[in-house]
Design an enzyme around this catalytic site. Sequence first.
Site, PDB file in Angstrom:
ATOM      1  N   HIS A  94      -2.074   5.701 -11.674  1.00  0.00           N
ATOM      2  CA  HIS A  94      -0.764   6.364 -11.797  1.00  0.00           C
ATOM      3  C   HIS A  94      -0.129   6.102 -13.162  1.00  0.00           C
ATOM      4  O   HIS A  94      -0.311   5.031 -13.753  1.00  0.00           O
ATOM      5  CB  HIS A  94       0.168   5.854 -10.681  1.00  0.00           C
ATOM      6  CG  HIS A  94       1.431   6.631 -10.565  1.00  0.00           C
ATOM      7  ND1 HIS A  94       2.650   6.141 -10.985  1.00  0.00           N
ATOM      8  CD2 HIS A  94       1.668   7.876 -10.085  1.00  0.00           C
ATOM      9  CE1 HIS A  94       3.586   7.060 -10.761  1.00  0.00           C
ATOM     10  NE2 HIS A  94       3.018   8.111 -10.207  1.00  0.00           N
ATOM     11  N   CYS A 151      14.367   0.915  -6.452  1.00  0.00           N
ATOM     12  CA  CYS A 151      14.306   2.010  -5.480  1.00  0.00           C
ATOM     13  C   CYS A 151      15.563   2.099  -4.618  1.00  0.00           C
ATOM     14  O   CYS A 151      16.010   3.198  -4.286  1.00  0.00           O
ATOM     15  CB  CYS A 151      13.037   1.906  -4.648  1.00  0.00           C
ATOM     16  SG  CYS A 151      11.588   2.299  -5.676  1.00  0.00           S
ATOM     17  N   ASP A 189       6.339   3.626  -1.018  1.00  0.00           N
ATOM     18  CA  ASP A 189       5.855   3.871  -2.382  1.00  0.00           C
ATOM     19  C   ASP A 189       4.355   4.162  -2.267  1.00  0.00           C
ATOM     20  O   ASP A 189       3.628   3.403  -1.605  1.00  0.00           O
ATOM     21  CB  ASP A 189       6.137   2.598  -3.209  1.00  0.00           C
ATOM     22  CG  ASP A 189       6.362   2.871  -4.673  1.00  0.00           C
ATOM     23  OD1 ASP A 189       7.038   3.872  -5.015  1.00  0.00           O
ATOM     24  OD2 ASP A 189       5.881   2.063  -5.504  1.00  0.00           O
ATOM     25  N   LYS A 239       6.578   8.528  -1.609  1.00  0.00           N
ATOM     26  CA  LYS A 239       7.062   8.924  -2.936  1.00  0.00           C
ATOM     27  C   LYS A 239       6.207   8.294  -4.015  1.00  0.00           C
ATOM     28  O   LYS A 239       5.561   7.278  -3.798  1.00  0.00           O
ATOM     29  CB  LYS A 239       8.525   8.520  -3.097  1.00  0.00           C
ATOM     30  CG  LYS A 239       8.729   7.028  -2.973  1.00  0.00           C
ATOM     31  CD  LYS A 239      10.187   6.651  -3.050  1.00  0.00           C
ATOM     32  CE  LYS A 239      10.378   5.170  -2.899  1.00  0.00           C
ATOM     33  NZ  LYS A 239       9.707   4.354  -3.941  1.00  0.00           N
ATOM     34  N   ASP A 253      10.856   0.831   1.107  1.00  0.00           N
ATOM     35  CA  ASP A 253       9.658   0.170   0.543  1.00  0.00           C
ATOM     36  C   ASP A 253       9.392  -1.260   1.016  1.00  0.00           C
ATOM     37  O   ASP A 253       9.157  -2.158   0.189  1.00  0.00           O
ATOM     38  CB  ASP A 253       9.735   0.186  -1.002  1.00  0.00           C
ATOM     39  CG  ASP A 253       9.702   1.591  -1.594  1.00  0.00           C
ATOM     40  OD1 ASP A 253       9.589   2.567  -0.827  1.00  0.00           O
ATOM     41  OD2 ASP A 253       9.800   1.704  -2.832  1.00  0.00           O
ATOM     42  N   HIS A 283       0.222  -1.005  -8.213  1.00  0.00           N
ATOM     43  CA  HIS A 283       0.804  -1.391  -6.917  1.00  0.00           C
ATOM     44  C   HIS A 283       0.847  -0.186  -5.981  1.00  0.00           C
ATOM     45  O   HIS A 283       0.838   0.954  -6.437  1.00  0.00           O
ATOM     46  CB  HIS A 283       2.233  -1.950  -7.104  1.00  0.00           C
ATOM     47  CG  HIS A 283       3.200  -0.914  -7.591  1.00  0.00           C
ATOM     48  ND1 HIS A 283       3.290  -0.545  -8.905  1.00  0.00           N
ATOM     49  CD2 HIS A 283       4.101  -0.147  -6.927  1.00  0.00           C
ATOM     50  CE1 HIS A 283       4.203   0.395  -9.035  1.00  0.00           C
ATOM     51  NE2 HIS A 283       4.708   0.678  -7.854  1.00  0.00           N
ATOM     52  N   HIS A 307       1.257   5.543  -4.554  1.00  0.00           N
ATOM     53  CA  HIS A 307       0.724   6.013  -5.836  1.00  0.00           C
ATOM     54  C   HIS A 307      -0.782   6.258  -5.785  1.00  0.00           C
ATOM     55  O   HIS A 307      -1.518   5.468  -5.185  1.00  0.00           O
ATOM     56  CB  HIS A 307       0.974   4.971  -6.925  1.00  0.00           C
ATOM     57  CG  HIS A 307       2.409   4.643  -7.150  1.00  0.00           C
ATOM     58  ND1 HIS A 307       3.354   5.581  -7.472  1.00  0.00           N
ATOM     59  CD2 HIS A 307       3.080   3.447  -7.105  1.00  0.00           C
ATOM     60  CE1 HIS A 307       4.535   4.990  -7.632  1.00  0.00           C
ATOM     61  NE2 HIS A 307       4.402   3.704  -7.395  1.00  0.00           N
TER      62      HIS A 307
HETATM   63  C1  VGL Z   1       9.687   0.030  -6.944  1.00  0.00           C
HETATM   64  C2  VGL Z   1       9.017  -0.313  -9.093  1.00  0.00           C
HETATM   65  C3  VGL Z   1       7.961   0.541  -8.933  1.00  0.00           C
HETATM   66  C4  VGL Z   1      10.663  -0.291  -5.858  1.00  0.00           C
HETATM   67  C5  VGL Z   1       8.629   0.899  -6.753  1.00  0.00           C
HETATM   68  O1  VGL Z   1      10.338  -0.116  -4.663  1.00  0.00           O
HETATM   69  O2  VGL Z   1      11.786  -0.738  -6.190  1.00  0.00           O
HETATM   70  N1  VGL Z   1       9.880  -0.568  -8.116  1.00  0.00           N
HETATM   71  N2  VGL Z   1       7.780   1.140  -7.753  1.00  0.00           N
HETATM   72 ZN    ZN Z   2       5.976   2.249  -7.497  1.00  0.00          ZN
END
Ligand code: VGL
Ligand code: ZN
Length: 202
Positions: free
Chosen positions: A57, A156, A51, A111, A13, A86, A53
Site C-alpha cells: 500500500h 483514525c 483498516d 477502509k 480499528d 500494517h 490495506h
Molecule cells: C491508523 C495509521 C494508519 C489508525 C490507521 O487506525 O489510526 N493510523 N492506519
Molecule cells: Zn492504515
Amino acid sequence: MQTSENEILLVVDIQYDFCSGGKLAVPDADEVVPLINDFAKNFKHVVMTQDWHPAGHSSFASSHPGKEIFSEIEMPYGPQTLWPDHCIQGSHGSAFHRLLDIPQTELIVRKGFRHEVDSYSAFFENDHVTPTGLGGYLKERGFTRIFCVGLAFDYCVRYSAEDAKNLGFDTVVIEEACKAIDLNGSANATRKLFRERGIELI
Ligand code: VGL
Ligand code: ZN
C-alpha cells in the site's frame, strides 16, 4: 446510560496490528478493549471500522525506497505520513482483537483498500472527497448522534470525528476509550481541534 434510537457507537480499528505486539502498536491499546465492550452495552446500534490495506500500500514506508517510517511525503492529495506495513488484508494483524465482544454490531466498514490513497476517516479517504458510504448509510438510517471510540485517538478517531461533525452529526469522542499514537504532539493537537470544531470530548 441508555442511548436512544438515533444514537450510534462507532468503534474504530480495534485490530491486532494496533495492539501490543502489532506492526503499528499504539501504546496501551489493549486496555481500551474491555472498556469499549462495557460501553457498547449501552448501545442498541454499533458500527465498526477495519483498516484494510493491500500488500504494498502507498501509505507504507516500505513502498517508498529510502523513506523512513513516520516520515511525511507529499501525495497528489496532500501530505501523507508513512507507516510500517500494517493491517494487510486477511493477515492476522488485520483481524479484530479476540476480546472485542460487541455482537450487536450492524456494519463493518473497511477502509484503506485503494492502493494509491490512505483512509484514516470512516467517512472519507485521505483525499477528503472519496466517500466510504458510511455517511449516507447513517443518514438513511436516521442517526443524528455519533459516539466515537477506538484507535488511534489522533488519527483514525480524529478524522472520523471531524468528518462526522462536518456531515452534520452531533459528535462525541470518549477519550478514555481511545489511545493515541502521539507523533509530534498529535494528541494535543487533536484535543485542540475538537474544542475548535464543537466536537464533544468526554
Ligand atoms: C491508523 C495509521 C494508519 C489508525 C490507521 O487506525 O489510526 N493510523 N492506519
Ligand atoms: Zn492504515
